[in-house]
Design a protein around this motif. Structure first.
Motif, PDB file in Angstrom:
ATOM      1  N   ALA A 277       0.826  -1.205   0.000  1.00  0.00           N
ATOM      2  CA  ALA A 277       0.000   0.000   0.000  1.00  0.00           C
ATOM      3  C   ALA A 277       0.864   1.261   0.000  1.00  0.00           C
ATOM      4  O   ALA A 277       0.566   2.238  -0.701  1.00  0.00           O
ATOM      5  CB  ALA A 277      -0.927  -0.003   1.217  1.00  0.00           C
ATOM      6  N   THR A 281       1.070   4.184  -2.962  1.00  0.00           N
ATOM      7  CA  THR A 281       0.735   5.579  -2.624  1.00  0.00           C
ATOM      8  C   THR A 281       1.977   6.430  -2.371  1.00  0.00           C
ATOM      9  O   THR A 281       1.877   7.548  -1.868  1.00  0.00           O
ATOM     10  CB  THR A 281      -0.152   5.612  -1.362  1.00  0.00           C
ATOM     11  N   LEU A 284       1.999  10.142  -3.580  1.00  0.00           N
ATOM     12  CA  LEU A 284       1.093  10.997  -2.807  1.00  0.00           C
ATOM     13  C   LEU A 284       1.675  11.299  -1.431  1.00  0.00           C
ATOM     14  O   LEU A 284       1.586  12.439  -0.947  1.00  0.00           O
ATOM     15  CB  LEU A 284      -0.273  10.311  -2.658  1.00  0.00           C
ATOM     16  N   ILE A 315      -4.658   1.489   1.538  1.00  0.00           N
ATOM     17  CA  ILE A 315      -4.501   2.576   0.559  1.00  0.00           C
ATOM     18  C   ILE A 315      -5.513   3.683   0.826  1.00  0.00           C
ATOM     19  O   ILE A 315      -5.181   4.877   0.820  1.00  0.00           O
ATOM     20  CB  ILE A 315      -4.654   2.030  -0.880  1.00  0.00           C
ATOM     21  N   ASN A 316      -6.764   3.305   1.096  1.00  0.00           N
ATOM     22  CA  ASN A 316      -7.792   4.299   1.396  1.00  0.00           C
ATOM     23  C   ASN A 316      -7.457   5.099   2.648  1.00  0.00           C
ATOM     24  O   ASN A 316      -7.639   6.319   2.696  1.00  0.00           O
ATOM     25  CB  ASN A 316      -9.156   3.627   1.555  1.00  0.00           C
ATOM     26  N   ILE A 318      -4.456   5.635   3.919  1.00  0.00           N
ATOM     27  CA  ILE A 318      -3.311   6.511   3.626  1.00  0.00           C
ATOM     28  C   ILE A 318      -3.769   7.725   2.820  1.00  0.00           C
ATOM     29  O   ILE A 318      -3.357   8.865   3.095  1.00  0.00           O
ATOM     30  CB  ILE A 318      -2.211   5.737   2.868  1.00  0.00           C
ATOM     31  N   ASN A 319      -4.624   7.499   1.824  1.00  0.00           N
ATOM     32  CA  ASN A 319      -5.149   8.618   1.034  1.00  0.00           C
ATOM     33  C   ASN A 319      -5.861   9.635   1.921  1.00  0.00           C
ATOM     34  O   ASN A 319      -5.664  10.848   1.783  1.00  0.00           O
ATOM     35  CB  ASN A 319      -6.120   8.106  -0.032  1.00  0.00           C
ATOM     36  N   CYS A 322      -3.306  11.612   3.985  1.00  0.00           N
ATOM     37  CA  CYS A 322      -2.577  12.595   3.160  1.00  0.00           C
ATOM     38  C   CYS A 322      -3.449  13.807   2.835  1.00  0.00           C
ATOM     39  O   CYS A 322      -2.990  14.951   2.895  1.00  0.00           O
ATOM     40  CB  CYS A 322      -2.086  11.943   1.874  1.00  0.00           C
TER      41      CYS A 322
END
Length: 426
Positions: A277, A281, A284, A315-316, A318-319, A322
């Motif tokens: 993940a 990412t 980003l 991933i979600n 972490i997004n 960020c």
């Protein structure tokens, strides 16, 4: 010829002529009122005199729709307005004013607050009544409870948006696979050749060193060999590592985009899930923060599940972390660990972002709810992640304080197996 039976007793013409005209009118009005009551949930009547509303009468059906009885409306003349949802009061008041003025108005759909506190939807159709001289004497409101209809419409709209979003994601998966393939082809050529150049350079360096020792410094690619030797080696090594990184990214993107098996009984290494993940990412993360930390727990038990789906969850998260940061100095920290007492393998994602307001936090898992619409948020990330975690028998808990940041905690029951003790932590 088929004879259609009549619902009401027949009246022969002779008897009809004997009936008083007033009685006939009363009978027609009674049947008309019965028909209206059948077609509507309840009726209210507003009496008008000289352009002013004098009195309002609510039919007995009002209790089933609003929770208030006819007597309640008599005791509180303003109740009809107070029960209207505050966001709809202006248009309801405008409809009433137009009716009093004799202006024809169409049906109005608006919300009311039921006596029990719930919000309901009604359709309000107004018909103005005039006397024989054309003066407005009243208007009748026909009320239908359309709450269930609105819920059905909202559910249908949600399903439509979900189908559209699912179609976009499916198209994106195909696109990602194609792009990854196109990138991987020339990168394979680069990787193959840079490995060759690396071996050539290692073989030729002793020869150049011997020449340098016997003849002194010399020029190579416009630079003195004494200074260029280290730089050339670093450049070749940099190209090799960069090409290998491209290969890993395209490999993971392809695996992430492919249709998964939906099998939830595979042995999964949580540290590997987080590593993949972070790799996906990575760009980003670099754009969002200069203060990114990862702490991998050692010797974590495996869990049972689907690695690809769990990668999507991380991933979600972490997004979201960020996107919540206001400046690059703010920290994002990811940690994995094992709670032996509860036999749980856990992932924690912490950020020092803007945080979430308490009223928004209650809806944060709802589909299509987002506080980042202007940043391209769809409101699906946490909802999808929560469903994935639940399907794995786990829990996803979000805690947050405005202006202090948020923490996402994911917890899974550990499986029966552990990684070997000599397995290096990722």
């Amino acid at each position: 010829m088929v004879t259609i039976p009549r619902r009401f007793p027949q009246t022969n013409p002779g008897e009809l002529r004997k009936m008083d005209t007033t009685d006939i009118q009363i009978d027609i009005e009674r049947k008309y009122e019965q028909l209206l009551n059948y077609l509507t949930d309840y009726i209210y009547t507003v009496t008008i005199k000289e352009g002013v509303a004098l009195d309002t009468t609510h039919g007995p059906g009002c209790a089933s729709v609003t929770g208030y009885t006819s007597d309640d409306y008599k005791k509180e003349p303003d109740l009809w307005y107070r029960m209207v949802h505050h966001k709809d009061r202006a248009k309801v008041l405008n409809q009433a004013r137009m009716a009093i003025a004799g202006i024809e108005v169409g049906p109005l759909e608006h919300r009311i607050v039921h006596k029990d506190g719930t919000v309901r939807w009604i359709r309000n159709k107004i018909a103005v009544t005039k006397d024989e001289t054309g003066n407005r004497v009243a208007y009748v409101g026909l009320i239908n409870d359309i709450t269930d209809l609105k819920k059905a419409e909202a559910a249908a709209a949600l399903r439509t948006r979900q189908l559209i979003q699912a179609d976009k994601l499916a198209s994106l998966g195909t696109l990602v696979s194609g792009i990854a393939h196109e990138i991987n082809n020339p990168n394979s050529f680069i990787l193959l050749n840079v490995q060759l150049f690396s071996r050539i350079w290692k073989d030729i360096v002793p020869i150049l060193d011997a020449y340098y020792a016997e003849n002194g410094d010399f020029s190579i690619a416009g630079m003195l060999y004494s200074g260029a030797k280290e730089k050339i080696g670093q450049s070749i090594d940099g190209v090799l590592k960069g090409s290998e990184r491209i290969q890993n990214i395209t490999k993971n993107l392809t695996e992430y985009a492919r249709a998964d098996s939906n099998t939830l009984n595979e042995p999964v290494e949580i540290n590997k899930v987080v590593e993949v993940a972070i790799l996906i990412t990575g760009n980003l993360i670099k754009k969002s923060t200069n203060n990114f930390k990862v702490e991998y727990g050692k010797d974590l038990p495996l869990i049972r599940g689907n690695a690809q789906q769990l990668e999507q969850v991380v991933i979600n998260l972490i997004n979201n972390a960020c996107q919540s940061l206001r400046d690059p100095s703010a920290e994002i920290k990811i940690s994995t660990y094992y709670n032996a007492q509860r036999n749980k393998v856990r992932i924690k994602v912490e950020d020092q972002g803007v945080g979430i307001e308490p009223e928004d936090l209650r809806h944060i898992m709802d589909p299509f709810f987002t506080t980042k619409r202007d940043l391209g948020g769809t409101g699906l990330g946490l909802s999808v992640s929560n469903n994935i975690v639940k399907s794995h028998g786990g829990t996803l808990i979000i805690s947050s304080k405005p202006n202090q940041g948020s923490t996402a905690r994911v917890s899974f029951t550990a499986g029966d197996t552990r990684l070997p003790a000599d397995t290096p932590a990722v």
